[in-house]
Design a protein around this motif. Structure first.
Motif, short mmCIF file in Angstrom:
data_model
loop_
_atom_site.label_atom_id
_atom_site.label_comp_id
_atom_site.label_asym_id
_atom_site.label_seq_id
_atom_site.Cartn_x
_atom_site.Cartn_y
_atom_site.Cartn_z
N VAL A 1 1.05 2.66 5.27
CA VAL A 1 0.03 1.62 5.41
C VAL A 1 -1.26 2.18 4.86
O VAL A 1 -1.68 3.28 5.24
N ASN A 2 -1.90 1.45 3.95
CA ASN A 2 -3.11 1.94 3.30
C ASN A 2 -4.08 0.79 3.06
O ASN A 2 -3.69 -0.38 3.10
N ASP A 3 -5.33 1.14 2.74
CA ASP A 3 -6.34 0.12 2.50
C ASP A 3 -6.53 -0.17 1.01
O ASP A 3 -7.40 -0.94 0.63
N HIS A 4 -5.74 0.47 0.16
CA HIS A 4 -5.76 0.19 -1.28
C HIS A 4 -4.36 0.44 -1.84
O HIS A 4 -3.53 1.06 -1.18
N ASP A 5 -4.13 -0.06 -3.03
CA ASP A 5 -2.82 0.09 -3.67
C ASP A 5 -2.59 1.57 -4.00
O ASP A 5 -3.35 2.17 -4.76
N PRO A 6 -1.54 2.18 -3.45
CA PRO A 6 -1.30 3.61 -3.65
C PRO A 6 -0.57 3.95 -4.95
O PRO A 6 0.36 4.76 -4.96
N VAL A 7 -0.98 3.35 -6.04
CA VAL A 7 -0.31 3.57 -7.32
C VAL A 7 -0.33 5.05 -7.73
O VAL A 7 0.71 5.56 -8.16
N PRO A 8 -1.45 5.78 -7.60
CA PRO A 8 -1.41 7.20 -7.97
C PRO A 8 -0.38 7.99 -7.16
O PRO A 8 0.27 8.89 -7.69
N LEU A 9 -0.19 7.62 -5.91
CA LEU A 9 0.81 8.27 -5.07
C LEU A 9 2.21 8.00 -5.63
O LEU A 9 3.05 8.89 -5.66
N ARG A 10 2.44 6.79 -6.09
CA ARG A 10 3.75 6.48 -6.67
C ARG A 10 4.02 7.34 -7.89
O ARG A 10 5.13 7.83 -8.09
#
Length: 77
Positions: free
Chosen positions: A38-47
Motif C-alpha cells: 500500500v503506497n501513496d504513489h504509483d511504485p513504478v520504480p520499485l517494479r
C-alpha cells in the motif's frame, strides 16, 4: 481467509527503509504466496527493481490505482 501473507504500508516507514522492508517481506514469502503493498504513489520504480532483481519470479497486480492510494499485490512464483 486472507489472500495476502503480509501487508506493507509503505507510508509507515521512513524513505531510506521502504524498499528494504518491501524486499525483505518478499524474500520471506513462500512460493505461491503474495504480499500487499500500500503506497501513496504509483511504485513504478520499485517494479523496475523487482524486474532487475527477481525477473520471472514475481507477479505484479494493481488492486487500486490512485490517485492518492495505490495497492499492489506482489506474488512469489
Amino acid at each position: 481467509m486472507n489472500q495476502y501473507a503480509a501487508t506493507v504500508i509503505a507510508t509507515e516507514y521512513p524513505p531510506h527503509l521502504k524498499h528494504k522492508i518491501i524486499f525483505e517481506t518478499f524474500a520471506n514469502l513462500k512460493p505461491a504466496e503474495a504480499m500487499l503493498l500500500v503506497n501513496d504513489h504509483d511504485p513504478v520504480p520499485l517494479r523496475f527493481q523487482f524486474e532487475a532483481m527477481h525477473a520471472g519470479r514475481f507477479t505484479w497486480d494493481y488492486m487500486e490505482q490512485g490517485p492518492t492510494r495505490f495497492q499492489v499485490k506482489i506474488g512469489k512464483l
